[in-house]
Design an enzyme around this catalytic site. Structure first.
Site, PDB file in Angstrom:
ATOM      1  N   THR A   1     -12.423   1.796  -6.162  1.00 13.57           N
ATOM      2  CA  THR A   1     -12.959   2.455  -7.473  1.00 13.57           C
ATOM      3  C   THR A   1     -14.166   3.531  -7.169  1.00 13.57           C
ATOM      4  O   THR A   1     -15.458   3.084  -7.118  1.00 13.57           O
ATOM      5  CB  THR A   1     -13.518   1.325  -8.604  1.00 13.57           C
ATOM      6  OG1 THR A   1     -14.473   0.596  -8.110  1.00 13.57           O
ATOM      7  CG2 THR A   1     -12.307   0.788  -9.175  1.00 13.57           C
TER       8      THR A   1
ATOM      9  N   ARG B   1     -18.519  -9.072   2.233  1.00 13.01           N
ATOM     10  CA  ARG B   1     -19.255  -8.204   3.067  1.00 13.01           C
ATOM     11  C   ARG B   1     -18.606  -7.792   4.358  1.00 13.01           C
ATOM     12  O   ARG B   1     -17.910  -8.470   4.969  1.00 13.01           O
ATOM     13  CB  ARG B   1     -20.723  -8.758   3.560  1.00 13.01           C
ATOM     14  CG  ARG B   1     -21.588  -9.600   2.840  1.00 13.01           C
ATOM     15  CD  ARG B   1     -22.681 -10.491   3.185  1.00 13.01           C
ATOM     16  NE  ARG B   1     -21.761 -11.479   3.788  1.00 13.01           N
ATOM     17  CZ  ARG B   1     -22.339 -12.411   4.503  1.00 13.01           C
ATOM     18  NH1 ARG B   1     -23.365 -12.407   5.204  1.00 13.01           N
ATOM     19  NH2 ARG B   1     -21.374 -13.553   5.144  1.00 13.01           N
ATOM     20  N   GLU B   2     -18.382  -6.409   4.484  1.00 16.54           N
ATOM     21  CA  GLU B   2     -17.893  -5.748   5.798  1.00 16.54           C
ATOM     22  C   GLU B   2     -18.502  -6.542   6.961  1.00 16.54           C
ATOM     23  O   GLU B   2     -19.718  -6.559   6.924  1.00 16.54           O
ATOM     24  CB  GLU B   2     -18.016  -4.334   5.655  1.00 16.54           C
ATOM     25  CG  GLU B   2     -17.023  -3.638   4.640  1.00 16.54           C
ATOM     26  CD  GLU B   2     -17.211  -2.029   4.627  1.00 16.54           C
ATOM     27  OE1 GLU B   2     -17.449  -1.478   5.504  1.00 16.54           O
ATOM     28  OE2 GLU B   2     -16.830  -1.695   3.383  1.00 16.54           O
TER      29      GLU B   2
ATOM     30  N   LYS C   1     -23.712   0.500   8.706  1.00 11.13           N
ATOM     31  CA  LYS C   1     -24.271  -0.827   9.153  1.00 11.13           C
ATOM     32  C   LYS C   1     -23.572  -1.444  10.248  1.00 11.13           C
ATOM     33  O   LYS C   1     -22.416  -0.927  10.494  1.00 11.13           O
ATOM     34  CB  LYS C   1     -24.302  -1.991   7.911  1.00 11.13           C
ATOM     35  CG  LYS C   1     -23.140  -2.460   7.631  1.00 11.13           C
ATOM     36  CD  LYS C   1     -23.253  -3.740   6.756  1.00 11.13           C
ATOM     37  CE  LYS C   1     -21.821  -4.521   6.580  1.00 11.13           C
ATOM     38  NZ  LYS C   1     -21.813  -5.690   5.740  1.00 11.13           N
TER      39      LYS C   1
ATOM     40  N   LYS D   1     -20.438  -9.030 -10.587  1.00 10.35           N
ATOM     41  CA  LYS D   1     -20.024  -8.184  -9.316  1.00 10.35           C
ATOM     42  C   LYS D   1     -21.347  -7.158  -9.407  1.00 10.35           C
ATOM     43  O   LYS D   1     -21.896  -7.087  -8.415  1.00 10.35           O
ATOM     44  CB  LYS D   1     -18.763  -7.640  -9.234  1.00 10.35           C
ATOM     45  CG  LYS D   1     -18.496  -6.709  -8.290  1.00 10.35           C
ATOM     46  CD  LYS D   1     -18.704  -7.275  -6.666  1.00 10.35           C
ATOM     47  CE  LYS D   1     -18.665  -6.186  -5.776  1.00 10.35           C
ATOM     48  NZ  LYS D   1     -18.342  -6.905  -4.626  1.00 10.35           N
TER      49      LYS D   1
ATOM     50  N   ASP E   1       0.928  -1.093  -0.115  1.00  9.77           N
ATOM     51  CA  ASP E   1       0.013   0.082   0.041  1.00  9.77           C
ATOM     52  C   ASP E   1       1.053   1.411  -0.070  1.00  9.77           C
ATOM     53  O   ASP E   1       2.068   1.141   0.559  1.00  9.77           O
ATOM     54  CB  ASP E   1      -0.998   0.151   1.338  1.00  9.77           C
ATOM     55  CG  ASP E   1      -2.327   1.172   1.106  1.00  9.77           C
ATOM     56  OD1 ASP E   1      -3.252   0.460   0.728  1.00  9.77           O
ATOM     57  OD2 ASP E   1      -2.163   2.130   1.161  1.00  9.77           O
TER      58      ASP E   1
ATOM     59  N   CYS F   1     -19.965   0.440  -1.232  1.00 10.46           N
ATOM     60  CA  CYS F   1     -20.123  -0.442  -2.491  1.00 10.46           C
ATOM     61  C   CYS F   1     -21.638  -0.124  -3.052  1.00 10.46           C
ATOM     62  O   CYS F   1     -21.722   0.443  -4.361  1.00 10.46           O
ATOM     63  CB  CYS F   1     -20.166  -1.862  -2.207  1.00 10.46           C
ATOM     64  SG  CYS F   1     -18.454  -2.112  -1.557  1.00 10.46           S
TER      65      CYS F   1
ATOM     66  N   THR G   1     -14.057  -3.839  -8.145  1.00  6.74           N
ATOM     67  CA  THR G   1     -15.213  -3.756  -8.991  1.00  6.74           C
ATOM     68  C   THR G   1     -15.171  -2.295  -9.843  1.00  6.74           C
ATOM     69  O   THR G   1     -14.711  -1.393  -9.522  1.00  6.74           O
ATOM     70  CB  THR G   1     -16.377  -3.118  -8.057  1.00  6.74           C
ATOM     71  OG1 THR G   1     -16.506  -4.098  -6.925  1.00  6.74           O
ATOM     72  CG2 THR G   1     -17.682  -3.063  -8.680  1.00  6.74           C
TER      73      THR G   1
ATOM     74  N   ASN H   1     -24.736  -6.647  -6.888  1.00  4.55           N
ATOM     75  CA  ASN H   1     -25.171  -5.773  -6.121  1.00  4.55           C
ATOM     76  C   ASN H   1     -26.258  -4.845  -6.579  1.00  4.55           C
ATOM     77  O   ASN H   1     -26.959  -4.595  -5.703  1.00  4.55           O
ATOM     78  CB  ASN H   1     -23.716  -4.629  -5.985  1.00  4.55           C
ATOM     79  CG  ASN H   1     -22.585  -5.132  -5.070  1.00  4.55           C
ATOM     80  OD1 ASN H   1     -22.932  -6.084  -4.250  1.00  4.55           O
ATOM     81  ND2 ASN H   1     -21.501  -4.565  -4.895  1.00  4.55           N
TER      82      ASN H   1
END
Ligand code: UDX
Length: 435
Positions: free
Chosen positions: A85, A151-152, A323, A204, A30, A260, A121, A208
């Site tokens: 993205t 999923r987070e 969430k 993908k 990173d 997302c 994505t 979603n």
């Protein structure tokens, strides 16, 4: 296998640690030195259940390391691209510049042959465009596309035990490599779909778009339920028993947010437009509009609970994350509502078990409290906006003792209306009858 991961955000950090968990030797890269330092010290840079323990476990095996130097990725047989993205400023389309930059860095730094695997994505057509770049500038690198569905809040589990693997490949060799990378989950039964680049990219966004549509469908039903005096929770239970429909993702309330779903459906519409297929996705505009309307409706209910005006009323907001089990506040419906209530004159205090630090950074003008009790002290109305388990477990009598007025608006249909009404609260919710 020797595996590289470019980008150590929500997706990449979990992917890197999970690849090490599967037995691979992994370098995570990173550009953010602080993030790399924290990951190297087994500190998850964001809240994700199980990630800290996973980092601890895999770092001590010596199979996992993190680096800011892209040259450290050289020698990896497979390099995953896990950069973001985001939505482009002022447009619906996705900004793929981080993906382009990551691939350019790999062209520059990877000397040995490798399979470059996109997980980000992206708009359909991106993989074909990037493959042409590799063919021209770095023919020793091959491209594959392997979208991520994590999923987070469940990211580790979703990565180590994926419910499906989609492999967009152009050669048998690329498929073989990816099957080796995922040998463990495949042996444990994860289904594999081998396909072309365009299908892999579309899987993908289609997934979603479907999830977003399911949520907006039930929220549209909530609007009708409110108008008709019906109960959307019972309606969802009843239609959910039909296993063609299914109960999951039919929780009506404040709607979807996060990094997302909102930006992915918008980017999907934009890309379909470029391809001349915009008519096919006009329904997603409606999905988006229903979703955004939920936030305004929530503010309306808060205002009604305060007798028609929010000015000078104290409003306790339970939840800031988009969430539960996440500290992610990207496009958080909860914070969006909190900010709108404040704009309309409400004296807002926000609390959240994990996302306060992030919330403070993005909305420094809101007031914050560490606990629900503290936030609710002296409140004229309490808004439940993110359904953390600790908020579901709140005792109506105990909270009733600290507020000024016992008005509750449940934005997630997470509480038992009877229990709160019995304790002397007025209970309002999206899509449920007024008593
Ligand atoms: C989503 C997809 O689920 C995942 O497969 C993809 O890889 C990334 O996007 P995530 O953004 O982590 O994952 O959250 P998700 O659990 O899907 O929830 C999205 C939003 O929908 C949240 O704001 C949640 O509160 C909301 N939601 C979810 C509802 O409003 N009702 C529901 O019934 C379910």
């Amino acid at each position: 296998m020797r595996v590289g991961v470019v980008g150590c955000g929500y997706l990449g950090a979990v992917h890197a640690a999970s690849m090490a968990e599967l037995g691979h030797e992994v370098v995570g890269h990173d550009v953010d030195a602080d993030k790399v330092a924290r990951l190297s010290a087994a500190q998850a840079p964001f809240f994700e259940p199980g990630l800290g323990e996973l980092l601890e476990r895999t770092l001590t095996t010596g199979r996992l390391s993190f680096s800011t130097d892209p040259a450290d990725l050289d020698g990896a047989e497979v390099v995953f691209v896990c950069v973001g993205t985001p939505q482009r400023a002022g447009e619906l389309a996705a900004d793929t510049s981080f993906v382009d930059a990551a691939v350019a860095a790999l062209v520059e730094h990877l000397r040995s042959p490798a399979l470059v695997v996109g997980k980000s994505t992206v708009p359909v057509g991106t993989a074909a465009r990037l493959a042409a770049v590799l063919e021209r500038d770095a023919p020793h690198l091959e491209l594959a596309w392997n979208p991520e569905f994590l999923r987070e809040g469940h990211a580790v589990e979703d990565t180590v035990h994926p419910d499906r693997l989609v492999l967009g490949v152009r050669s048998a060799e690329a498929e073989k490599r990816l099957r080796e990378v995922y040998a463990t989950p495949i042996a444990q039964g994860s289904p594999v779909v081998v396909t072309d680049f365009a299908t892999a990219e579309l899987v993908k966004v289609a997934a979603n778009a479907f999830l977003a549509t399911k949520i907006s469908f039930i929220n549209a039903m909530a609007e009708v339920c409110e108008a008709a005096g019906a109960d959307v929770v019972q309606l969802a239970d009843a239609i959910g028993y039909d296993d063609r429909i299914g109960r999951r993702f039919l929780n009506a309330g404040l709607g979807f947010g996060g990094g997302c779903l909102p930006k992915d459906i918008r980017a999907f519409m934009a890309r379909a437009g470029e391809l001349g297929a915009d008519q096919a996705l006009t329904f997603l505009r409606e999905v988006d509009a229903i979703n955004m309307r939920r936030r305004s409706r929530m503010v309306d209910l808060a205002r009604e609970a305060c007798g028609g005006s929010l000015i000078g009323h104290k409003v306790a907001v339970l939840g800031a994350a988009f969430k539960p089990h996440s500290d992610d506040i990207r496009d958080s419906p909860a914070l969006n509502v909190a900010a709108q209530v404040q704009l309309q004159g409400g004296d807002v205090v926000v609390t959240d078990p994990a996302a306060l630090e992030n919330a403070r950074r993005l909305y420094p003008g809101l007031a914050y409290a560490d606990t629900a009790e503290e936030a609710a002290t002296g409140a004229d109305v309490v808004l439940l906006l993110t359904e953390w388990p600790q908020y579901r477990a709140l005792d109506p009598a105990a909270l009733g003792a600290v507020v000024r007025r016992r008005h509750l608006v449940d934005g997630r249909n997470a509480l038992d209306p009877a229990a709160w009404r019995d304790a002397g609260w007025t209970y309002r919710a999206l899509g449920r009858p007024v008593v």
